[in-house]
Motif scaffolding. Structure first.
Motif, PDB file in Angstrom:
ATOM      1  N   GLY A  11       0.793  -1.222   0.000  1.00 11.40           N
ATOM      2  CA  GLY A  11       0.000   0.000   0.000  1.00 11.40           C
ATOM      3  C   GLY A  11       0.820   1.264   0.000  1.00 11.40           C
ATOM      4  N   ASP A  15       1.218  -2.011  -4.997  1.00 12.85           N
ATOM      5  CA  ASP A  15      -0.235  -2.124  -4.935  1.00 12.85           C
ATOM      6  C   ASP A  15      -0.629  -3.593  -4.825  1.00 12.85           C
ATOM      7  N   ASP A 166       0.952   3.720   4.631  1.00 16.72           N
ATOM      8  CA  ASP A 166      -0.421   3.992   4.184  1.00 16.72           C
ATOM      9  C   ASP A 166      -1.457   3.682   5.248  1.00 16.72           C
ATOM     10  N   GLY A 187      -3.125   4.472  -0.603  1.00 14.49           N
ATOM     11  CA  GLY A 187      -3.011   3.075  -0.199  1.00 14.49           C
ATOM     12  C   GLY A 187      -4.296   2.503   0.355  1.00 14.49           C
TER      13      GLY A 187
END
Length: 213
Positions: A11, A15, A166, A187
């Motif tokens: 995050g 991804d 995040d 995130g």
């Protein structure tokens, strides 16, 4: 003056959210456990794996450990090359920070095998001086122990360190260690959650980190 930047992985750098959420759903289905929403699954990203399931389901330790075992298997099955991308501008920004002479470290609640695998896959070895995983600590985020291990290994003081993540767990961990903190809003958690946790800075793009350090 910032000498060290400690970075969360999931995050923040990469991804992993779609893969994590789909793996949680498949794990619950395989074990015939109650389903949870995508939002529920996203909310526990950043916790150690077993704790993810005790938080998500309020199950006992034995069930949570079984969930973690199934999750690891499914995650490995589905984690094909290209499934998980770095976020925009991550590699370019790490290159600039490294060239400026800053030390860079990764601090993650992810287990050592998959974390090291991602570091190799994205060719981050040349930039990252230290990696601390869930396997390296007794007390996980938001406890300051992961950050304190990195500070000790790299000989850096808290006031010279910026912790970037995040999730509220990352921010609280950095604050508990006496470091400045930066929340990334792209995130798994909201800007309001990061702000409430005490983030010193908020950024919407990883490249904005260059303006802070």
């Amino acid at each position: 003056m910032t000498r060290l930047v400690i970075l969360d992985f999931d995050g923040t750098l990469a991804d992993t959210q779609p893969l994590i959420v789909s793996t949680i759903h498949r794990t619950l289905a395989e074990l015939h456990l109650p389903p949870r929403s995508d939002a529920d699954c996203r909310s526990i990203i950043g916790l150690p794996l077993k704790e993810c399931f005790t938080t998500l389901l309020s199950v006992d330790d034995v069930t949570a450990e079984r969930c973690a075992e199934v999750y690891r298997r499914i995650f490995d099955e589905d984690n094909h090359p290209g499934t998980v991308p770095l976020f925009p501008h991550v590699l370019d920004t790490l290159t600039v920070l490294h060239d400026r002479g800053l030390q860079l470290a990764i601090c993650s609640s992810r287990g050592r095998p998959t974390l090291d695998g991602f570091v190799r896959m994205f060719h981050l070895e040349d930039y990252i001086s230290c990696v601390v995983s869930a396997n390296d600590v007794q007390h996980h985020k938001p406890n300051p122990e992961p950050v304190q291990i990195i500070l000790k290994r790299l000989g850096t003081a808290p006031e010279e360190t910026l912790v970037v993540g995040d999730a509220s767990y990352d921010i609280l961990m950095g604050c508990n260690a006496g470091c400045r903190t930066c929340g990334v809003t792209y995130g798994n958690q909201s800007a309001s959650s990061l702000r409430a946790a005490g983030a010193t800075y908020l950024i919407d793009d990883f490249a904005q980190l260059l303006n802070i350090v």
